[in-house]
Each structure stands twice: as C-alpha cells, then as structure tokens.
Design a protein around this motif. Structure first.
Motif, mmCIF file in Angstrom:
data_model
loop_
_atom_site.group_PDB
_atom_site.id
_atom_site.type_symbol
_atom_site.label_atom_id
_atom_site.label_comp_id
_atom_site.label_asym_id
_atom_site.label_seq_id
_atom_site.Cartn_x
_atom_site.Cartn_y
_atom_site.Cartn_z
ATOM 1 N N LEU A 222 0.832 -1.210 0.000
ATOM 2 C CA LEU A 222 0.000 0.000 0.000
ATOM 3 C C LEU A 222 0.865 1.259 0.000
ATOM 4 O O LEU A 222 0.585 2.219 -0.715
ATOM 5 N N THR A 223 1.934 1.246 0.777
ATOM 6 C CA THR A 223 2.861 2.377 0.798
ATOM 7 C C THR A 223 3.525 2.557 -0.560
ATOM 8 O O THR A 223 3.655 3.684 -1.048
ATOM 9 N N ALA A 224 3.926 1.472 -1.179
ATOM 10 C CA ALA A 224 4.555 1.545 -2.498
ATOM 11 C C ALA A 224 3.588 2.089 -3.533
ATOM 12 O O ALA A 224 3.960 2.917 -4.376
ATOM 13 N N ALA A 225 2.339 1.646 -3.480
ATOM 14 C CA ALA A 225 1.348 2.112 -4.446
ATOM 15 C C ALA A 225 1.021 3.587 -4.255
ATOM 16 O O ALA A 225 0.835 4.322 -5.230
ATOM 17 N N LEU A 226 0.951 4.021 -3.002
ATOM 18 C CA LEU A 226 0.666 5.437 -2.757
ATOM 19 C C LEU A 226 1.835 6.326 -3.157
ATOM 20 O O LEU A 226 1.633 7.469 -3.574
ATOM 21 N N LYS A 227 3.048 5.826 -3.045
ATOM 22 C CA LYS A 227 4.222 6.605 -3.439
ATOM 23 C C LYS A 227 4.333 6.687 -4.958
ATOM 24 O O LYS A 227 4.648 7.732 -5.509
ATOM 25 N N ALA A 228 4.048 5.569 -5.650
ATOM 26 C CA ALA A 228 4.188 5.542 -7.104
ATOM 27 C C ALA A 228 3.041 6.276 -7.802
ATOM 28 O O ALA A 228 3.239 6.854 -8.868
ATOM 29 N N LYS A 229 1.842 6.231 -7.253
ATOM 30 C CA LYS A 229 0.655 6.932 -7.731
ATOM 31 C C LYS A 229 0.133 6.467 -9.088
ATOM 32 O O LYS A 229 -0.735 7.098 -9.654
ATOM 33 N N HIS A 230 0.660 5.401 -9.642
ATOM 34 C CA HIS A 230 0.132 4.826 -10.878
ATOM 35 C C HIS A 230 0.600 3.378 -10.982
ATOM 36 O O HIS A 230 1.512 2.979 -10.266
ATOM 37 N N SER A 231 -0.025 2.617 -11.843
ATOM 38 C CA SER A 231 0.285 1.197 -12.027
ATOM 39 C C SER A 231 0.243 0.456 -10.692
ATOM 40 O O SER A 231 1.176 -0.228 -10.309
ATOM 41 N N ARG A 232 -0.859 0.614 -9.996
ATOM 42 C CA ARG A 232 -0.982 0.104 -8.638
ATOM 43 C C ARG A 232 -0.784 -1.407 -8.543
ATOM 44 O O ARG A 232 -0.092 -1.899 -7.657
ATOM 45 N N LEU A 233 -1.380 -2.147 -9.455
ATOM 46 C CA LEU A 233 -1.284 -3.600 -9.408
ATOM 47 C C LEU A 233 0.156 -4.071 -9.600
ATOM 48 O O LEU A 233 0.655 -4.910 -8.850
ATOM 49 N N ILE A 234 0.830 -3.499 -10.563
ATOM 50 C CA ILE A 234 2.209 -3.887 -10.853
ATOM 51 C C ILE A 234 3.134 -3.512 -9.704
ATOM 52 O O ILE A 234 3.982 -4.302 -9.281
ATOM 53 N N VAL A 235 2.970 -2.318 -9.169
ATOM 54 C CA VAL A 235 3.820 -1.856 -8.074
ATOM 55 C C VAL A 235 3.612 -2.710 -6.828
ATOM 56 O O VAL A 235 4.584 -3.082 -6.148
ATOM 57 N N CYS A 236 2.365 -3.080 -6.538
ATOM 58 C CA CYS A 236 2.097 -3.912 -5.362
ATOM 59 C C CYS A 236 2.734 -5.286 -5.504
ATOM 60 O O CYS A 236 3.335 -5.806 -4.560
ATOM 61 N N MET A 237 2.619 -5.878 -6.678
ATOM 62 C CA MET A 237 3.177 -7.218 -6.866
ATOM 63 C C MET A 237 4.715 -7.202 -6.878
ATOM 64 O O MET A 237 5.352 -8.122 -6.364
ATOM 65 N N ILE A 238 5.310 -6.179 -7.464
ATOM 66 C CA ILE A 238 6.780 -6.073 -7.444
ATOM 67 C C ILE A 238 7.273 -5.878 -6.015
ATOM 68 O O ILE A 238 8.260 -6.496 -5.593
ATOM 69 N N SER A 239 6.573 -5.052 -5.258
ATOM 70 C CA SER A 239 6.952 -4.819 -3.867
ATOM 71 C C SER A 239 6.857 -6.110 -3.054
ATOM 72 O O SER A 239 7.758 -6.434 -2.271
#
Length: 142
Positions: A67-84
């Motif tokens: 959730l922190t990674a997705a809020l920091k990146a602000k786009h591509s939420r699904l990809i950022v969450c899975m990479i994190s």
C-alpha cells in the motif's frame, strides 16, 4: 527564448515506491516479531501461537508495504504492489539463507501470505467504475 521542460517523474516514482514499500514491510515485520517474542517470553500467549502470529505478521507487513509503495508511485498500482511483494519475499528468502543456513521450511505458506497481503493492497486497482450499475441503450424515437 528557451522553453523550460517539465521533467516527468513517472520513471523514478516506481523504483522509489517499491524501495519504500519494501522498507516499510521489513520494519513492520521486525516490530511485530519483537512484539510477538515479548508476548511469548512474558507468557501472555503460548508457544503454539507462533504459526498464526507469523502468518498475520506476513499478511500485515506485505499489505502495508504494498500500500505504501502504491501510494508513493501513484500509478500502475497492481504492478507496483506485486513487485513490492516479490522483492519482500526475496528478502525473506535471503534472511532464511543467512540466519537459518538455508532450511527453507514453510516458505510456501509465507509466499501465500505475502501474495495475499499484496493482493489486498492491489484490489482497488482492479475496480473499474461501478460494475453493478445497469446500462441501457437509449434508442431515438422518431
């Protein structure tokens, strides 16, 4: 006169978000492990609760880190969450190799807990508008 270019922060936002998410996951894991060990040493909970507490720890830390990674990146939420979540799981594998001599027991359950935590954080990315609303085609009346 020269035009000023506005730099696009999209390329650097994803790695920074993932790094911050993994850092948050590791910190939450360490804090919750200290709390669980304090409760066990004080005999507040029994030793048989270690398995359940570790699953909750992994779920919570993966979810909050993603959730922190997705809020920091602000786009591509699904990809950022899975990479994190993937990098966090690799970190857990490395810790197992270093501290426990490579005894990979229970890593399947840990993988499912991390994947579940990341999936919970990525769920809002899968919602596309109001799906339950019925749409009817309007026909012209002549």
């Amino acid at each position: 006169m020269e035009l000023k270019k506005i730099a696009n922060q999209k390329a650097s936002a994803i790695p920074m978000g993932v790094a911050l998410g993994v850092l948050v996951s590791v910190c939450i894991t360490l804090i919750s492990c200290m709390l669980i060990s304090f409760l066990i040493s004080g005999e507040k909970i029994g030793e048989d609760a270690i398995g359940g507490a570790s699953v909750v720890t992994l779920l919570l830390s993966a979810c909050l880190g993603a959730l922190t990674a997705a809020l920091k990146a602000k786009h591509s939420r699904l990809i950022v969450c899975m990479i994190s979540g993937g990098i966090y799981y690799l970190f857990l594998l490395c810790c197992t190799a270093v501290f426990f001599g490579g005894q990979y027991q229970g890593m399947g359950g840990a993988a499912l807990a991390v994947l579940g935590g990341c999936a919970v954080a990525a769920l809002p990315a899968l919602k596309k508008g109001n799906i339950t609303k019925k749409r009817f085609k309007k026909y012209r009346v002549r």
